[in-house]
Design an enzyme around this catalytic site. Structure first.
Site, PDB file in Angstrom:
ATOM      1  N   GLU A   1     -79.881 -47.278 -18.819  1.00  0.00           N
ATOM      2  CA  GLU A   1     -80.592 -46.122 -17.880  1.00  0.00           C
ATOM      3  C   GLU A   1     -82.019 -46.423 -17.625  1.00  0.00           C
ATOM      4  O   GLU A   1     -82.610 -45.973 -16.849  1.00  0.00           O
ATOM      5  CB  GLU A   1     -80.186 -44.663 -18.706  1.00  0.00           C
ATOM      6  CG  GLU A   1     -78.878 -44.212 -18.469  1.00  0.00           C
ATOM      7  CD  GLU A   1     -77.845 -44.768 -19.195  1.00  0.00           C
ATOM      8  OE1 GLU A   1     -78.129 -45.512 -20.282  1.00  0.00           O
ATOM      9  OE2 GLU A   1     -76.545 -45.039 -18.807  1.00  0.00           O
TER      10      GLU A   1
ATOM     11  N   ASP B   1     -74.029 -51.625 -21.038  1.00  0.00           N
ATOM     12  CA  ASP B   1     -74.163 -50.321 -21.170  1.00  0.00           C
ATOM     13  C   ASP B   1     -75.819 -49.991 -21.591  1.00  0.00           C
ATOM     14  O   ASP B   1     -76.558 -50.801 -21.636  1.00  0.00           O
ATOM     15  CB  ASP B   1     -73.436 -50.106 -22.607  1.00  0.00           C
ATOM     16  CG  ASP B   1     -73.358 -48.626 -22.979  1.00  0.00           C
ATOM     17  OD1 ASP B   1     -73.591 -47.982 -22.338  1.00  0.00           O
ATOM     18  OD2 ASP B   1     -73.041 -48.545 -24.268  1.00  0.00           O
TER      19      ASP B   1
ATOM     20  N   ASP C   1     -69.829 -41.133 -21.676  1.00  0.00           N
ATOM     21  CA  ASP C   1     -69.437 -40.630 -22.708  1.00  0.00           C
ATOM     22  C   ASP C   1     -68.765 -39.485 -22.635  1.00  0.00           C
ATOM     23  O   ASP C   1     -69.523 -38.381 -23.064  1.00  0.00           O
ATOM     24  CB  ASP C   1     -70.711 -40.731 -23.887  1.00  0.00           C
ATOM     25  CG  ASP C   1     -70.783 -42.087 -24.312  1.00  0.00           C
ATOM     26  OD1 ASP C   1     -70.153 -43.138 -24.102  1.00  0.00           O
ATOM     27  OD2 ASP C   1     -72.043 -42.264 -25.055  1.00  0.00           O
TER      28      ASP C   1
HETATM   29  C1  GLC Z   1     -72.620 -45.944 -25.679  1.00  0.00           C
HETATM   30  C2  GLC Z   1     -71.339 -46.225 -24.515  1.00  0.00           C
HETATM   31  C3  GLC Z   1     -70.107 -46.318 -25.119  1.00  0.00           C
HETATM   32  C4  GLC Z   1     -70.179 -47.398 -26.291  1.00  0.00           C
HETATM   33  C5  GLC Z   1     -71.133 -47.171 -27.339  1.00  0.00           C
HETATM   34  C6  GLC Z   1     -71.354 -48.364 -28.313  1.00  0.00           C
HETATM   35  O1  GLC Z   1     -72.302 -44.797 -26.085  1.00  0.00           O
HETATM   36  O2  GLC Z   1     -71.362 -45.348 -23.621  1.00  0.00           O
HETATM   37  O3  GLC Z   1     -68.988 -46.652 -24.065  1.00  0.00           O
HETATM   38  O4  GLC Z   1     -68.927 -47.489 -26.970  1.00  0.00           O
HETATM   39  O5  GLC Z   1     -72.446 -47.107 -26.725  1.00  0.00           O
HETATM   40  O6  GLC Z   1     -71.724 -49.414 -27.608  1.00  0.00           O
END
Ligand code: GLC
Length: 801
Positions: free
Chosen positions: A410, A407, A485
């Site tokens: 980017e 995650d 998200d």
């Molecule tokens: C980001 C991700 C989400 C995750 C969060 C905490 O917002 O996109 O899926 O739960 O981080 O790790």
């Protein structure tokens, strides 16, 4: 005073007359008077690569997107020349390059129809700020041309009249039209006169596509650096375009383990251990099938990657084993930001070995993410990727984590306006040092790649499972993905639907959304409708931020739980069908979801549809995307279809109202299809499967269906230990013939097929099984006709009077 500086006069620059031509096997070079060189490579009869330099020399030819496994080779290559053009002919295409200005026109060689034509074609502007060029290409829009693709854009499927940007961006609670968001997939398909072609602009700088927005008759694309370097891919079928693009940028390196196609439950965050166990136990207690449970960032010690919070998870290995014993795979999140902490071994090692990204003038790239201030590994350096892969040893080999979730790659940086690294950050780019302007769009991809290799190594002989948020073209080789998200709104249900379809037509089928919405909380009705859509996405996971309440199947009322269970059970029953679709993806690059336009591009009614899609080759799905619906209107594509619930036969080629109370949704089966089904299971391989049901849908005429099977994990299938069955159905007015052909060495556990015959228009008087007449007492008739046959049958005849 400086008046009328040269700077002001600089604008678009163009190639001039071609003065020299050279051929080197499959590559042609066209040289212009003003030092522009067009390098045209014939990769396949239907795939051409165009590359331009404005200085006479090309950059080092390096791409993260193009796979070394891409097919090359053509049947024909002829080059002729007249006063005005060079003409290149393959068995599929004719390509003219104008001597006057290098402009290109591409024709279908068989029909001489123009498929794609440069408008002003290649041109450029010098980039005074950074050096190099802003490289541009403009093409003429053909009559009634439509455009599709570009990855995860939360937009109408048909991109005509719109402009987009490719720059991977952390986009919490993005909305319809937000651009750019998490992924950069600079590939689109154009469709006109029933013929489709694709363009893949392999340039990792911030790039733009304009599909007739600025000027109605011009489609253009450009990037803020690098080379004009694009691939032209001819279909003429849209599906072939996507298959050829996928061949170029890579199919998934292996099948996913079958469990990864089950249902996944996630939340930010389930902790401590007792909470994780309470969730998984509840799934079993309520008999809702589920294969994977996720650990979000709170499992770590202060958000330090590769550590555990021992208060919450005192013995992760034991917990993971206990979960596994109950049929759950544990998936853990890993982010790129490494906490600045001299006591933390991962940080220390990366610092010692000089693995962190640096700013142009030397200091480390420092940015805030969940752990606070972090440094970030340069995943574009092979040595760093190797090191990163190695970090998974304990997590995977020792603790037994079965999936890794990448995650914030980017890379996301908090509390800065551009949400990511500044442009000046330096990257290795596999030995082609560059700034973040060039490396940004591939950073997340390279992280996922390194993670994938670690998972693959330490999970061996089981298959790896990785999920990533950021991606560039080619990322589909290593990992699955989700759409980031989103929000618990009806509009986002629509977005999730178009995004999954768009990802599939952008070569990245293994995708899904946060079912129910990540931000905010859905009502039970929205959650139910979203599950109904989600079970038809290749990746099927409920995830939510947890800020606004619970989002498990039982968090609403009992009716919701029951409908959700019913639909997740359908996903599990259809697993052999989905697994077969994955086999076609891995073997041929065939997209798992097909938007109607891809299913029937010759029917112009499909060109502006967004909601309906094909799941695999034979199941048509249309989600309900509005509250209080008792059904909806939808377009049924041409052909004859069976209503999945009622067996009612409907003729396509028109819009139709379809009933769908909250416990139902519009699902249709293509006539002639043979759909394989497993019995209900609580998780993949809970049961030893001894019988597969084949739902056979009568058709007057022929249709062929497939069934792939293997050990559901491991690599034996790559050595021929799989079974691939083709079923041929031939229906006549008083006879139905089913033929089976099997390839591959795998002996599946199941012994029999149970055939459920739908829509048979005659009464059966005789049954022949492999040339022997068998008693019709074998038939059970209770609504549908059913019979059990040995899995090795080769031919069955059901004969009417
Ligand atoms: C980001 C991700 C989400 C995750 C969060 C905490 O917002 O996109 O899926 O739960 O981080 O790790």
């Amino acid at each position: 005073m400086i008046v009328n500086t040269e700077l002001e006069q600089k604008g678009n620059l163009f190639p001039s007359r071609i003065i020299k031509f050279q051929k080197d096997v499959d590559t042609l070079y066209f040289y212009t008077e003003n030092n522009v060189v067009l390098q045209l490579t014939v990769l396949r009869d239907s795939v051409l690569r165009f590359r331009y330099t404005t200085t006479g020399t090309f950059e080092n030819d390096f791409s993260y997107a193009i796979t070394k496994y891409a097919s090359t080779g053509y049947n024909k290559l002829e080059i002729t020349e007249n006063d005005d053009f060079y003409t290149i002919i393959t068995s599929k295409l004719k390509c003219e390059v104008s001597k006057k200005d290098g402009r290109v026109t591409i024709y279908d060689v068989l029909t001489d129809q123009i498929i794609n034509q440069d408008e002003i074609g290649f041109h450029w502007e010098e980039s005074y700020e950074f050096g190099g060029n802003i490289v541009k290409m403009s093409k003429t829009v053909n009559e009634r041309e439509s455009y599709f693709g570009l990855g995860d854009k939360p937009e109408h499927l048909n991109l005509k009249g719109k402009r987009f940007q490719n720059w991977v961006t952390d986009s919490y609670a993005f909305g319809k039209h937000t651009d750019p968001i998490y992924k950069a997939i600079p590939f689109f398909t154009g469709l006109h006169h029933g013929k489709a072609y694709g363009i893949f602009f392999d340039n990792t700088f911030r790039s733009y596509f304009d599909f007739g927005q600025e000027r109605r008759n011009v489609t253009s694309f450009w990037a803020q650096g690098g080379e004009m370097n694009y691939y032209f891919i001819y279909g003429p079928k849209m599906e072939t375009v996507v298959e050829n693009y996928t061949d170029l940028t890579g199919k998934p390196h292996q099948l996913p383990p079958l469990w990864a196609l089950g249902f996944h439950q996630c939340k930010w965050s389930y902790y401590p251990e007792a909470e994780v166990k309470a969730i998984t136990s509840k799934f079993r207690e309520l008999q809702i099938p589920c294969d994977a449970i996720y650990l979000d960032i709170d499992y770590m010690d202060g958000f330090r990657c590769f550590t555990w919070n021992k208060d919450y998870f005192p013995d992760p290995k034991r917990m993971v084993k206990e979960l596994a014993d109950d049929g759950f795979k544990t998936v853990a999140i890993i982010d790129p930001g490494i906490k600045i902490d001299p006591e933390y071994s991962v940080f220390k090692e990366a610092l010692d070995k000089d693995y962190f990204c640096k700013r142009a003038d030397g200091p480390y790239m420092k940015g805030k993410v969940w752990p606070g201030e972090c440094f970030f590994p340069d995943f574009t350096k092979p040595e760093v990727r190797d090191w990163w892969s190695g970090l998974f040893k304990e997590l995977v080999e020792d603790i037994g984590i079965q999936g890794v979730w990448n995650d914030m790659n980017e890379p996301a940086v908090m509390e800065v306006p551009n949400k990511t690294f500044p442009d000046d950050v330096r990257h290795d780019y596999d030995g082609n040092p560059c700034s973040h302007r060039k490396a940004h769009n591939v950073y997340g991809m390279q992280m996922a790649r390194a993670t994938y290799h670690g998972m693959k190594k330490f999970n061996y002989p089981k298959r790896p499972f990785v999920i990533t948020r950021a991606a560039y073209s080619g990322t589909q080789r290593y990992t699955s993905t989700w759409t980031g998200d989103n929000v618990a709104t009806w509009e986002h249900l629509w977005i999730a639907n178009v995004q999954a379809q768009r990802m599939a037509m952008s070569g990245f089928s293994f995708a899904g959304s946060d079912i129910g919405g990540f931000a905010e909380q859905p009502q039970g009705e929205l959650f139910t409708r979203w599950i109904q859509l989600g079970i038809f996405h290749p990746f099927c996971r409920v995830h939510s931020s947890g800020d606004h309440g619970d989002q498990e199947p039982w968090a609403f009322d009992e009716d919701v739980t029951d409908v959700v269970r019913k639909f997740i059970e359908i996903r599990y029953q259809l697993l052999p069908y989905l697994y077969t679709a994955f086999w076609n993806l891995v073997e041929h690059g065939t997209p798992i979801l097909k938007s109607l336009v891809m299913y029937d591009q010759e029917d112009s009614q499909t060109h502006y549809r967004t909601d309906e899609f094909m799941y695999g080759n034979q199941i048509l799905v249309c989600p309900i995307q509005e509250p209080n619906a008792k059904g909806r209107r939808m377009y049924i594509p041409r052909g004859t279809w069976y209503n999945f619930w009622t067996d009612e036969v409907v003729q396509g080629g028109k819009e139709k109202w379809v009933d769908a109370e909250i416990d139902s949704m519009p699902i249709f089966i293509k006539e002639g299809a043979i759909i394989p089904k497993y019995p209900k299971q609580q998780y993949v391989d809970e049961k030893v499967i001894d019988e597969i049901t084949l739902d056979v849908y009568y058709k007057k005429g022929k249709e062929s269906s497939q069934l792939f099977d293997d050990a559901h994990d491991g690599y034996d299938y790559t050595k021929g230990r799989y079974s691939f069955r083709t079923f041929k159905l031939t229906g006549k007015s008083n006879e139905l013939i089913l033929q089976q052909h099997k390839e591959g060495k795998y002996e599946a556990t199941f012994k029999t097929f149970k055939l459920n015959i739908h829509g048979l228009p005659f009464e059966i008087k005789e049954i022949q099984l492999d040339n022997e007449t068998i008693s019709i007492e074998h038939l059970k008739v209770d609504g549908t006709i059913a019979m059990v046959v040995d899995k090795k049958f080769t031919e069955i005849h059901l004969i009417g009077a």
